[in-house]
Design a protein around this motif. Structure first.
Motif, PDB file in Angstrom:
ATOM      1  N   GLN A 140      63.794 -37.828 131.783  1.00 33.34           N
ATOM      2  CA  GLN A 140      64.817 -38.538 132.551  1.00 33.34           C
ATOM      3  C   GLN A 140      65.750 -37.559 133.256  1.00 33.34           C
ATOM      4  O   GLN A 140      65.933 -36.417 132.829  1.00 33.34           O
ATOM      5  N   SER A 192      63.463 -42.043 135.544  1.00 37.15           N
ATOM      6  CA  SER A 192      62.906 -42.094 134.193  1.00 37.15           C
ATOM      7  C   SER A 192      61.400 -42.198 134.350  1.00 37.15           C
ATOM      8  O   SER A 192      60.888 -43.154 134.944  1.00 37.15           O
ATOM      9  N   SER A 198      72.762 -44.302 138.350  1.00 35.40           N
ATOM     10  CA  SER A 198      73.138 -43.158 137.526  1.00 35.40           C
ATOM     11  C   SER A 198      72.382 -41.934 138.022  1.00 35.40           C
ATOM     12  O   SER A 198      71.265 -41.646 137.598  1.00 35.40           O
ATOM     13  N   SER A 217      77.283 -38.189 132.375  1.00 33.15           N
ATOM     14  CA  SER A 217      78.145 -39.034 131.545  1.00 33.15           C
ATOM     15  C   SER A 217      77.401 -40.231 130.956  1.00 33.15           C
ATOM     16  O   SER A 217      77.960 -40.949 130.123  1.00 33.15           O
ATOM     17  N   ASP A 218      76.145 -40.462 131.363  1.00 32.63           N
ATOM     18  CA  ASP A 218      75.356 -41.582 130.848  1.00 32.63           C
ATOM     19  C   ASP A 218      74.318 -41.075 129.851  1.00 32.63           C
ATOM     20  O   ASP A 218      73.884 -39.920 129.904  1.00 32.63           O
ATOM     21  N   GLN A 219      73.933 -41.972 128.926  1.00 35.74           N
ATOM     22  CA  GLN A 219      72.934 -41.604 127.924  1.00 35.74           C
ATOM     23  C   GLN A 219      71.516 -41.723 128.459  1.00 35.74           C
ATOM     24  O   GLN A 219      70.623 -40.978 128.057  1.00 35.74           O
ATOM     25  N   ASN A 220      71.269 -42.690 129.353  1.00 36.66           N
ATOM     26  CA  ASN A 220      69.946 -42.916 129.915  1.00 36.66           C
ATOM     27  C   ASN A 220      70.087 -43.238 131.395  1.00 36.66           C
ATOM     28  O   ASN A 220      71.167 -43.589 131.881  1.00 36.66           O
ATOM     29  N   TYR A 221      68.950 -43.137 132.072  1.00 33.07           N
ATOM     30  CA  TYR A 221      68.978 -43.451 133.487  1.00 33.07           C
ATOM     31  C   TYR A 221      68.991 -44.961 133.700  1.00 33.07           C
ATOM     32  O   TYR A 221      68.287 -45.706 133.018  1.00 33.07           O
ATOM     33  N   HIS A 244      69.706 -38.162 135.018  1.00 38.47           N
ATOM     34  CA  HIS A 244      70.746 -39.164 135.228  1.00 38.47           C
ATOM     35  C   HIS A 244      72.107 -38.486 135.262  1.00 38.47           C
ATOM     36  O   HIS A 244      72.245 -37.265 135.042  1.00 38.47           O
TER      37      HIS A 244
END
Length: 642
Positions: free
Chosen positions: A314, A357, A327, A319-323, A316
């Motif tokens: 991934q 992702s 993001s 500041s985000d955990q996942n795409y 992104h």
């Protein structure tokens, strides 16, 4: 004018076969008015020289021989050449010999010669033995081969059958150097015998010395056992292929696989697999002239399977955990800001960001087809590798760009201020997937053939974008409305592969490939093509025998089928290919079902794929030199070595 006189200089019986042709050249030259002339011709290694001097004609034919034999069908098949041109019945055991040149291919029928579908070739390529180990393919293409395979108790040499007392799972001419000089030769063969126990792998390898000159009243040659090896107890093993010899008959090899038993319903399923072992034998001649052999069993190194593996990657916003859509992470950002003159400044920004992702799944399955020996003793591990890869993805790419000049003159009244420039924005968001399944045939890890059995891709892309430019505007105008464009692409490709002949010693392979883009439903015609592919010693040949539409493809297009020997090789830089996918006479159902099914909705090309390589020249006879015509049951393939 006196009487024409003929003078002959022939090398032997093989050369004499070209005598009628050479005499025809003499007649043609005389008819053309030549009284003094010499012409030279080369036909498959035979040199023909014709000289005319007044009433005398000299014909000289010398050279090698063409050592290949072609069967109309297998020896025991009842649908061979069954009638001659006069309508008289002919035994289905008749054969044909090849006589070829760069002008085409001619045939001679009803040759009283015998050969088997499998062969052993000496290291100097002078001796050839053919036999039938009972398993069709040389290797275990269509399933494991074992001791109860139905091998025949006979060996063919120089077109003659030698009957032996035991089934032949492999044979050779053993050669040993004598202390006083010279070489001693002995015909040997291997046989697999049941050990008498109750286990699946209770087998024995037995080596016999054969004396073709010593025969009993039934014509069976005397055989003398000189070595025996039994599958060891412990982990249950079983022999899963014939035994192969090197070109000196001094080494032999076969393969064993581990037997596992699994309860299934009310019974037990037997499976064969790793760990696999190579059984290597070394033959020798004792001082008293007798033969002996020593065997060694060791683990066989093969290409490992790769279990299903899933990898997700991934990109992104940090500041985000996942795409997720929107993001993105910055790819690049370039900006400029400087004064051009007293009243004008220049500004620009060029930025990009992306996010995605991607999930990739891979898997590899390896099937061991065979373990062979080349005439020079090189071990050859033949494997079928089936690889799959699928990728699913979501992602976006964003680009922003603007540049302008800002002019402001506050020394006048009223103040003059305006902007001149351009700007653009785009965001492409895509979702899709690709998948591919590839089948490869490898020899010692080197790819002999690789084919994509399936290749699919889907993609849905939504592009949002705008752009504008302006001149001497104040304030900077707002951007125009976003334009949204959606594109969808989808591709599908399917292939079927049917192996018909394979021999790792010569890098030879014959296959039937079917190709289509849409699945069949049996009610609508769909595009479909069938291609014959043959390769040998680095040369490849293809013939499309059908390109049209079908309701359903012929049966068995994805199944490997050993119907006959399609490619024969005796030495390097030489081969004969006579390849057709039909099982027997092309005009006789049901053995020509492949052609007949295609003929329901199109016109298949029923001519075999023919190719000959000799004396650094490739000869591919055209259909005008070989036709099926109306001859009942006639076909040129398969090919055997004499």
């Amino acid at each position: 004018m006196g009487t024409n006189r003929e003078h002959l200089l022939l090398g032997g019986a093989e050369e004499a076969k070209l005598l009628p042709w050479a005499r025809g050249r003499v007649r043609a030259l005389r008819a053309a008015g030549f009284r003094h002339i010499t012409q030279r011709y080369e036909i498959l290694g035979l040199l023909v020289r014709v000289t005319i001097a007044e009433d005398d004609a000299w014909i000289e034919i010398k050279g090698g021989s063409w050592e290949y034999l072609t069967w109309p069908t297998s020896l025991e098949h009842g649908m061979g050449v069954d009638k001659n041109e006069e309508g008289e019945e002919i035994s289905p055991l008749c054969a044909l010999t090849l006589n070829a040149s760069d002008k085409g291919l001619r045939r001679k029928e009803n040759v009283d010669l015998l050969a088997g579908p499998h062969d052993w070739i000496s290291d100097d390529h002078k001796d050839v033995l053919t036999y039938d180990h009972g398993n069709g393919f040389r290797y275990a293409i269509s399933g494991a081969q074992n001791a109860t395979s139905g091998a025949k108790a006979e060996i063919c040499r120089n077109g003659a059958r030698i009957k032996v007392a035991h089934e032949v799972s492999g044979c050779a001419i053993f050669k040993a150097s004598l202390p006083q000089g010279g070489t001693a030769k002995s015909m040997v063969h291997a046989s697999y015998e049941e050990g008498g126990g109750e286990t699946y792998g209770d087998q024995q390898v037995v080596l016999y010395r054969v004396d073709p000159k010593d025969r009993d009243d039934a014509g069976v040659s005397h055989s003398e056992e000189f070595a025996r090896w039994a599958v060891p107890a412990g982990p249950e093993l079983t022999i899963t292929q014939p035994i192969f010899f090197d070109g000196k008959g001094q080494r032999c090899i076969t393969m064993l696989e581990t037997v596992t038993r699994e309860p299934v319903g009310g019974g037990v399923a037997i499976r064969l697999g790793a760990p696999r072992y190579a059984l290597r034998g070394m033959l020798s001649r004792n001082s008293d002239g007798s033969l002996g052999a020593e065997f060694e069993l060791s683990l066989l190194a093969t290409t490992p399977d790769q279990p299903l593996e899933r990898v997700n990657v991934q990109r992104h916003n940090p500041s985000d955990q996942n795409y997720f859509r929107g993001s993105t992470a910055t790819d690049f950002s370039e900006s400029e800001n400087y004064r051009i003159d007293e009243f004008t400044t220049f500004s620009s920004l060029n930025g990009g960001a992306s996010g995605y992702s991607r999930t990739t799944m891979t898997e590899r399955q390896v099937e061991i087809l065979g373990l062979d020996l080349a005439p020079d003793g090189t071990e050859l591990l033949v494997e079928r590798v089936r690889s799959s890869e699928s990728i699913s993805y979501i992602g976006e790419v964003e680009r922003t760009q603007f540049q302008y000049t800002h002019y402001i003159n506050d020394k006048v009244s009223p103040i003059v201020e305006h902007f001149t420039g351009s700007a653009s924005y785009s965001n492409a968001y895509s979702t899709g997937a690709t998948s591919r399944v590839t089948q490869s045939i490898t020899v010692n890890g080197n790819v002999l053939l690789s084919l994509d059995l399936s290749a699919d891709s889907t993609d849905l892309t939504e592009t949002r974008q705008w752009s504008h430019s302006y001149s001497e505007a104040f304030p900077v105008p707002d951007p125009p409305p976003v334009t949204v464009t959606t594109t969808r692409t989808e591709t599908t490709r399917r292939r079927t592969l049917s192996i018909r002949d394979i021999d790792a010693r010569w890098e030879s392979l014959a296959t039937v490939v079917g190709e289509y883009d849409q699945p069949f439903n049996g009610t609508e015609l769909r595009p479909y093509s069938v291609r014959l592919h043959a390769q040998c010693q680095g040369q490849e040949f293809d013939r499309v025998i059908f390109a049209g539409q079908v309701l359903l493809p012929p049966l068995g297009m994805s199944l490997d089928q050993m119907l006959y020997r399609s490619i024969a090789v005796r030495r390097s830089k030489e081969f004969v290919i006579c390849f057709s996918p039909a099982g027997a006479a092309h005009q006789h159902p049901p053995m020509s079902a492949l052609y007949d099914r295609l003929a329901e909705t199109g016109t298949p090309d029923r001519n075999p794929l023919l190719a000959i390589w000799r004396k650094d020249k490739t000869i591919t006879p055209g259909p005008d030199k070989f036709t099926l015509g109306e001859e009942a049951g006639f076909r040129l393939d398969p090919v055997h070595l004499l």
